[in-house]
Scaffold this active site. Structure first.
Site, PDB file in Angstrom:
ATOM      1  N   LYS A 141       2.193  15.775  30.648  1.00 16.93           N
ATOM      2  CA  LYS A 141       1.267  16.289  31.666  1.00 16.93           C
ATOM      3  C   LYS A 141      -0.127  16.379  31.057  1.00 16.93           C
ATOM      4  O   LYS A 141      -0.327  17.047  30.027  1.00 16.93           O
ATOM      5  CB  LYS A 141       1.699  17.700  32.065  1.00 16.93           C
TER       6      LYS A 141
HETATM    7  C1  E4P Z   1       3.183  21.861  38.702  1.00 14.66           C
HETATM    8  O1  E4P Z   1       3.567  20.981  37.969  1.00 14.66           O
HETATM    9  C2  E4P Z   1       2.845  23.222  38.288  1.00 14.66           C
HETATM   10  O2  E4P Z   1       3.685  23.587  37.214  1.00 14.66           O
HETATM   11  C3  E4P Z   1       3.070  24.247  39.359  1.00 14.66           C
HETATM   12  O3  E4P Z   1       3.554  23.696  40.550  1.00 14.66           O
HETATM   13  C4  E4P Z   1       2.005  25.272  39.493  1.00 14.66           C
HETATM   14  O4  E4P Z   1       2.375  26.169  40.508  1.00 14.66           O
HETATM   15  P1  E4P Z   1       1.688  27.604  40.676  1.00 14.66           P
HETATM   16  O5  E4P Z   1       0.383  27.411  41.380  1.00 14.66           O
HETATM   17  O6  E4P Z   1       2.661  28.363  41.501  1.00 14.66           O
HETATM   18  O7  E4P Z   1       1.502  28.171  39.295  1.00 14.66           O
END
Ligand code: E4P
Length: 222
Positions: A85
């Site tokens: 990522k």
């Molecule tokens: C995506 O890959 C992220 O880990 C995640 O969906 C972030 O979500 P949040 O806004 O609930 O922290």
């Protein structure tokens, strides 16, 4: 539509895998910080990869190009299923191109506009992650980004997978699926709620009640 579980909690991942509900996992530094407990974060990622037969996103924490590239290569060595990522930054796009040129899969994260998703796709991203819930939180409609990105990717035959992230409730999943997002990554609480409907419970109660009346009658007549 594929479902990924948005967690680093091993017990939750075990549950979702044995129930056959997920096609992959996404983690981020906050989730690992919350869920790793006393375990070393690299071991947690290894364990997740051993549990899940599908992509497992693991995020770099460097914000300079060389650092993101180096961390990305290290993460990719943990397991063949690791997807690196990379945050949606100018330097991140350079790191994405370099990692992709070595065959390493990349999920460009922290996308909040369709044009960011387009740029990430042009850099070779395997997945792009627009964050719906965080846009809703500031009074925007996060689903607009999914809609626009789907249209743009279709216009140009872009194969990067559209991964709806920061999902807060089942309706987000339904709307993203109607638009044609390839994947929804959901917290465990939302995944559990996707399974439920009160009429399912009521219907089952009624069937079981009626069945016990029938079996009682059959016994009485025997
Ligand atoms: C995506 O890959 C992220 O880990 C995640 O969906 C972030 O979500 P949040 O806004 O609930 O922290």
């Amino acid at each position: 539509m594929k479902f990924f579980l948005d967690t680093a909690d091993l017990a939750e991942i075990r549950w979702a895998v044995q129930a056959g509900l997920i096609d992959g996992v996404t983690t981020n530094p906050s989730l690992l910080s919350k869920d790793a407990g006393d375990l070393e974060w690299g071991d947690v990622l290894k364990e997740i990869c051993s549990l899940v037969d599908g992509p497992v996103s693991a995020e770099v924490v460097a914000v300079d190009e060389a650092g993101m590239y180096d961390e990305g290569r290290k993460l990719a060595r943990i397991d063949d299923n690791i997807v690196v990522k990379i945050p949606m930054l100018e330097e991140g796009m350079v790191a994405t191109r370099r990692l992709r040129s070595e065959g390493i899969k990349v999920n460009v994260t922290l996308c909040f506009s369709s044009v960011q998703c387009l740029i990430a796709a042009k850099a070779g991203a395997t997945f792009v992650s627009p964050f719906l819930g965080r846009l809703d939180d500031i009074g925007h409609d996060g689903m607009d980004v999914i809609r626009e990105t789907r249209q743009i990717f279709d216009n140009y035959g872009i194969e990067t997978e559209l991964l709806a992230a920061s999902i807060r409730h089942p309706r987000h999943v339904v709307e993203a699926a109607l638009i044609g997002a390839d994947i929804a990554t959901v917290p465990t609480s939302t995944l559990k709620r996707l399974l439920l409907h009160p009429l399912t419970d009521r219907g089952l109660d009624q069937f079981l009640n009626d069945w016990s009346k029938l079996t009682a009658r059959t016994k009485a007549n025997a």
